[in-house]
Write a protein that holds these residues in place. Structure first.
Motif, PDB file in Angstrom:
ATOM      1  N   THR A 242      -0.436   9.704  -6.193  1.00 22.16           N
ATOM      2  CA  THR A 242      -0.278   9.715  -4.572  1.00 22.16           C
ATOM      3  C   THR A 242       0.612   8.322  -4.065  1.00 22.16           C
ATOM      4  N   ASP A 243       1.336   8.553  -3.377  1.00 19.27           N
ATOM      5  CA  ASP A 243       2.230   7.441  -2.516  1.00 19.27           C
ATOM      6  C   ASP A 243       1.728   7.128  -1.335  1.00 19.27           C
ATOM      7  N   ARG A 244       0.538   6.199  -1.377  1.00 18.80           N
ATOM      8  CA  ARG A 244       0.114   5.744   0.138  1.00 18.80           C
ATOM      9  C   ARG A 244       0.915   4.443   0.709  1.00 18.80           C
ATOM     10  N   ILE A 245       1.518   4.012  -0.108  1.00 15.60           N
ATOM     11  CA  ILE A 245       2.039   2.769   0.586  1.00 15.60           C
ATOM     12  C   ILE A 245       3.480   3.075   1.085  1.00 15.60           C
ATOM     13  N   GLY A 246       4.260   3.696   0.346  1.00 10.81           N
ATOM     14  CA  GLY A 246       5.631   3.919   0.622  1.00 10.81           C
ATOM     15  C   GLY A 246       6.389   3.687  -0.208  1.00 10.81           C
TER      16      GLY A 246
END
Length: 291
Positions: A242-246
């Motif tokens: 998952t890309d939670r930071i960007g």
């Protein structure tokens, strides 16, 4: 504020604390979970979410949100993902009372947080364990980030959120001055006596456990559901990316490394340990805060 090229803070796309300060609209009933990265953020999110939502979702329920959603996704960050791409206004859609999180130092929090008297829960952890956890987390994205290079940066206070000792000390002082608004918790103490501290957390959040709940083992149920081993074993946390930071996709399991107290001893040399201890002790001297 110094910034190194690491997961969550690319120098080419700096963290936009100013955007949060300008556009975030706090509400009096907001609670902010504040931590320096890798201080037990995921665990604190799970505990706070479970405690505040236990009337709708019992910890023993087989449909509890923690069974199907990663703790990081149940409590959103103020500053992530990159707010220049993901408007802070998205947080306005959340119903009150909002449970939010941040890694920002207290000096960069939106003024409205303090002005409106929002609750803040801060989790502190031994800097040596924090360093090891942070280095290994970053290493999953930047494989060239050696422990020696990482240690030099950490010891100099170079991180997306400033020196850890300054981050700790500012929240510590605030908790002393406003103990009714800022709860300062220590990771090691919580691990040693989780039931005691979960009760403390619930009381601070305005949802204390009743005598009936205590008698029926509700507190122990919360502790069990949010335990490191339990969370790490869930498919939603042990698999997937998952890309939670960007722009920085991470494996969901990256948020559950070891969770052990004193694991730094397996990675740091004696010289490293003594150096970091000396730096932090000097920076915290006279404050009453120890680790």
């Amino acid at each position: 504020m110094s910034c190194i090229k690491a997961a969550g803070c690319d120098p080419a796309r700096p963290c936009k604390a100013s955007m949060v300060q300008e556009h975030f609209k706090a509400r009096p009933d907001n609670t902010l979970l504040a931590t320096f990265p890798k201080c037990g953020t995921t665990w604190l999110k799970a505990l706070a979410f479970t405690v505040t939502n236990r009337f709708d979702h019992a910890a023993t329920s087989d449909t509890h949100p923690l069974l199907t959603r990663h703790p990081q996704d149940l409590v959103p960050f103020l500053e992530m993902p990159y707010r220049q791409l993901h408007p802070i206004a998205d947080l306005e859609k959340l119903a009150s009372p909002r449970l939010l999180a941040t890694h920002m130092p207290i000096t960069l929090l939106p003024p409205c947080v303090s002005k409106l008297g929002c609750r803040v829960v801060y989790l502190f952890r031994d800097p040596k364990d924090v360093f090891v956890s942070l280095w290994q987390f970053i290493g999953k994205v930047h494989t060239e980030y050696t422990i020696d290079r990482a240690f030099d940066s950490f010891s100099e206070g170079l991180s997306p959120y400033g020196p850890i000792w300054k981050h700790n000390l500012e929240f510590w002082k605030k908790s002393i001055a406003e103990s009714d608004k800022v709860l300062f918790l220590k990771y090691e103490e919580m691990m040693a006596e989780p039931v005691k501290h979960v009760k403390m957390l619930a009381k601070f959040l305005g949802v204390p456990f009743t005598e009936e709940e205590v008698r029926c083992g509700v507190v122990e149920g919360v502790v069990h559901l949010c335990s490191f081993d339990k969370l790490r074993s869930m498919p939603v946390n042990s698999s997937g990316v998952t890309d939670r930071i960007g722009g920085v996709p991470m494996e969901n399991s990256s948020y559950f490394r070891a969770g052990k107290i004193g694991d730094w001893a397996n990675h740091l040399t004696e010289e490293m340990s003594k150096k970091l201890d000396a730096i932090v002790e000097e920076k915290l001297r006279g404050s009453g805060l120890t680790f």
